[in-house]
Design an enzyme around this catalytic site. Structure first.
Site, PDB file in Angstrom:
ATOM      1  N   GLY A 114       0.843  -1.190   0.000  1.00  0.00           N
ATOM      2  CA  GLY A 114       0.000   0.000   0.000  1.00  0.00           C
ATOM      3  C   GLY A 114       0.877   1.239   0.000  1.00  0.00           C
ATOM      4  CE  LYS A 123      -3.442 -10.538   1.688  1.00  0.00           C
ATOM      5  NZ  LYS A 123      -4.261 -11.096   2.770  1.00  0.00           N
ATOM      6  CE1 TYR A 137     -10.833  -1.154  -5.018  1.00  0.00           C
ATOM      7  CE2 TYR A 137      -8.952  -1.852  -3.702  1.00  0.00           C
ATOM      8  CZ  TYR A 137      -9.805  -2.044  -4.772  1.00  0.00           C
ATOM      9  OH  TYR A 137      -9.625  -3.131  -5.596  1.00  0.00           O
ATOM     10  CB  ALA A 138      -7.855   6.048   0.208  1.00  0.00           C
ATOM     11  N   GLY A 164      -9.307  11.903   0.338  1.00  0.00           N
ATOM     12  CA  GLY A 164      -8.095  12.688   0.232  1.00  0.00           C
ATOM     13  C   GLY A 164      -7.157  12.477   1.398  1.00  0.00           C
ATOM     14  CD  GLU A 214     -12.995  13.810   3.534  1.00  0.00           C
ATOM     15  OE1 GLU A 214     -12.862  12.992   4.462  1.00  0.00           O
ATOM     16  OE2 GLU A 214     -12.562  13.593   2.388  1.00  0.00           O
ATOM     17  CG  ASP A 255      -2.936 -11.409   6.039  1.00  0.00           C
ATOM     18  OD1 ASP A 255      -3.771 -12.226   6.467  1.00  0.00           O
ATOM     19  OD2 ASP A 255      -2.884 -11.051   4.860  1.00  0.00           O
ATOM     20  CG  HIS A 288     -17.120   5.472   5.129  1.00  0.00           C
ATOM     21  ND1 HIS A 288     -18.188   6.108   4.543  1.00  0.00           N
ATOM     22  CD2 HIS A 288     -16.048   6.283   4.937  1.00  0.00           C
ATOM     23  CE1 HIS A 288     -17.777   7.258   4.016  1.00  0.00           C
ATOM     24  NE2 HIS A 288     -16.489   7.384   4.247  1.00  0.00           N
ATOM     25  NE  ARG A 346     -14.914   8.973   7.796  1.00  0.00           N
ATOM     26  CZ  ARG A 346     -13.900   8.543   7.063  1.00  0.00           C
ATOM     27  NH1 ARG A 346     -13.211   7.494   7.434  1.00  0.00           N
ATOM     28  NH2 ARG A 346     -13.558   9.172   5.960  1.00  0.00           N
ATOM     29  CG  HIS A 370     -13.815   3.015   5.722  1.00  0.00           C
ATOM     30  ND1 HIS A 370     -13.592   2.793   4.378  1.00  0.00           N
ATOM     31  CD2 HIS A 370     -13.213   4.209   6.016  1.00  0.00           C
ATOM     32  CE1 HIS A 370     -12.896   3.809   3.877  1.00  0.00           C
ATOM     33  NE2 HIS A 370     -12.649   4.675   4.842  1.00  0.00           N
ATOM     34  CD  GLU A 373      -6.923  -0.020   7.834  1.00  0.00           C
ATOM     35  OE1 GLU A 373      -8.049  -0.308   8.252  1.00  0.00           O
ATOM     36  OE2 GLU A 373      -6.652   0.120   6.615  1.00  0.00           O
ATOM     37  NE  ARG A 387      -9.557   6.448   9.168  1.00  0.00           N
ATOM     38  CZ  ARG A 387      -9.934   6.941   7.988  1.00  0.00           C
ATOM     39  NH1 ARG A 387      -9.388   8.065   7.540  1.00  0.00           N
ATOM     40  NH2 ARG A 387     -10.849   6.330   7.260  1.00  0.00           N
ATOM     41  CB  SER A 447      -6.232   6.711   7.156  1.00  0.00           C
ATOM     42  OG  SER A 447      -6.976   7.131   6.029  1.00  0.00           O
TER      43      SER A 447
END
Length: 538
Positions: A14, A39, A49-50, A53, A120, A218, A239, A288, A349, A373, A384, A389
């Site tokens: 990531g 993996k 997928y974020a 921003g 946000e 993992d 989320h 959230r 999420h 994460e 959060r 993040s």
């Protein structure tokens, strides 16, 4: 078993893993001394997928300050965010943004070349950078992937699962890891001065999640098995607005970014009636956890599978320019976001808990680091703050990548020799139907360890996870990547459940219907293997 050696190994591809590998290579600048393990294929991660921003307290943003960002983060964290950590990450945000540009990462700018910023939920000002409109994670991931691929000093292992850490018998020092090559089903002992875990989150433990199929906890399970201290395992963030349409190909639900509400989108029921004012005066821009519970309550009252997000009021031109990815995915599902309401519902999420680290990204085991994460730095606390993040990912990657002691020597003669024997031993095992068992875990966790929890539901979950574990019947060695993921899911689920049982209060994302009050003093929960597993400390 093959044996190899690298100065540094990064586990995970990531944004945090990629950026860390690049910064370490700058520090070491020697061929074949940095190994990056993923993996799956390079670039497949939660980061991709974020959408919304990345927070940045930029020097040119005159309406913002570190103190304001710290204050917003602490409020969202519900008494469990660590002030020193929050301040450190905020103070380093501007520097890291400038550094990312050198690796090809770009953020959206206006016609004058200035960064465009959005706002946000629970942020007091506009301070969130974005890229590609609503594809920030994807654009950052792609740029860093390209930089890693072009770097000849970084070795890449794709389709390789890390299944164990090589530590001493006291779990005080880490000497390397055991890698499982998924396609050949062979093992490799990789020795290293520094192991950096950047393996991501746990979303796939839940029936509904925005996370990709690889988010199976993992790194958390592996570090726990090795004896590392884990922190705040009960805090799972749901989320509020995932597209309420399942995608069987990706095993997740598409995220409808919080930025849509930040730009003026409103939550409503099927009749178009807005309802957030009933739950919080901040309405759509409440934290959230509050928005997710509000939506869940509306769904429960009306016995409906979702509510709706009205984005039409933002205006067609701005909506399509700011949210092209959301518009495209919705269109594929016969939803025109300029005319139609978007069906949304909460989904797992982000994970606020994880492997406990300090500001140097060090875990409780020497030579073992955790970033992104998988870690619990103390930034997010119990809930959060939106878009913090990605900031945590890059600041911690920069920190560990720039400050590793590459000259230290380790003595692998002190390793626990039983660790490698676990994987060299031939076992007579029958293949499992991992898909069916994973589905059992997902349903169990969603129904009993979700947005609302209580003693009864959590006890049911714990009993259920033990029954599922008896079906796996593998403590260490497994036959396939999918079996290792299942092993890790069971370990992680058990830890989440036990921590949730032990936290007898409601705080942030952890909401217990039998303990509605929040304790006066906020305490972290620590999970340590072989030492009673769960203990609370101030």
């Amino acid at each position: 078993m093959k044996h190899s050696e690298f100065l540094t190994v990064v586990v995970g591809s990531g944004i945090s893993g990629l950026y860390a590998a690049l910064k370490i290579e700058q520090n070491i600048n020697l061929p074949n001394k940095v190994l990056l393990i993923t993996k799956s294929q390079l670039g497949e991660s939660n980061s991709y997928y974020a959408q919304g921003g990345m927070v940045a307290v930029l020097k040119e943003n005159q309406i913002d300050s570190v103190n304001m960002h710290v204050d917003d983060t602490l409020k969202a964290g519900a008494g469990l965010s660590e002030t020193d950590t929050v301040k450190f990450i905020s103070e380093n945000s501007d520097k890291v943004v400038r550094d990312l540009l050198k690796f090809g990462v770009e953020f959206d700018r206006d016609e004058n070349g200035n960064f465009t910023l959005t706002k946000e939920a629970a942020h007091s000002v506009r301070r969130i950078l974005h890229s590609g409109g609503d594809a920030t994670g994807r654009e950052m991931e792609i740029a860093l992937c390209e930089a890693v691929k072009k770097n000849k000093n970084i070795t890449i292992y794709e389709n390789t699962s890390v299944v164990d850490l090589i530590v001493d018998k006291e779990s005080k020092n880490c000497y390397g890891l055991v890698a499982f090559h998924n396609e050949t089903k062979t093992y490799e002992a990789v020795y290293s001065n520094s192991i950096i875990m950047a393996t991501g989150g746990i979303g796939q433990l839940y029936k509904y999640t925005t996370n990709p199929i690889g988010a199976t906890g993992d790194g958390i399970a592996i570090c726990y098995n090795a004896g590392a201290v884990l922190q705040d395992m009960e805090f799972v963030q749901f989320h509020p607005t995932a597209l309420a349409i399942d995608n069987p190909k990706t095993h997740n639900r598409f995220l409808i970014s919080e930025a849509v509400r930040g730009e003026g989108g409103k939550l409503c029921n099927k009749n178009g009636e807005e309802f957030m004012a009933k739950y919080d005066p901040r309405k759509e821009l409440a934290p959230r956890d509050i928005v997710a519970r509000s939506i869940f309550s509306e769904m429960h009252k009306l016995n409906l599978p979702n509510v709706y997000l009205n984005a039409t009021i933002i205006g067609k031109e701005k909506l399509l320019k700011r949210f092209p990815t959301i518009a495209s995915v919705c269109k594929q599902n016969n939803i025109d976001i300029t005319k139609d309401y978007i069906p949304v519902a909460p989904a797992a999420h982000y994970f606020m808990g994880g492997v406990k680290t300090n500001l140097k990204c060090e875990t409780s085991i020497k030579n073992l680091y955790a970033i992104g994460e998988v870690s619990s730095t103390g930034l997010h606390g119990a809930n959060r703050l939106a878009s913090n993040s990605l900031l945590e990912c890059v600041v911690c990657a920069y920190q560990v990548g720039s400050n590793l002691d590459i000259n230290k020597k380790i003595d692998i003669n002190n390793q626990d020799e039983n660790i490698l024997k676990r994987y060299e031993k031939e076992l007579e095992l029958k293949p499992l139907d991992t898909d069916e068992i994973k589905q059992e875990i997902e349903n169990l966790m969603w129904e009993n360890v979700g947005i609302y929890r209580c003693e009864k539901s959590l006890t049911t979950a714990l009993e259920g996870i033990e029954k599922i574990n008896s079906k796996l019947n593998r403590e260490y060695k497994c036959l396939t990547k999918e079996e290792y993921e299942l092993r890790n899911m069971i370990i992680t689920a058990r830890l989440i459940i036990k921590s949730a049982l032990n936290r007898k209060e409601s705080r942030g994302a952890h909401y217990r219907t039998d303990y509605l009050n929040t304790n006066e003093v906020g305490q972290h929960s620590l999970s340590i293997k072989g030492k009673g597993e769960i203990s609370f400390v101030n």
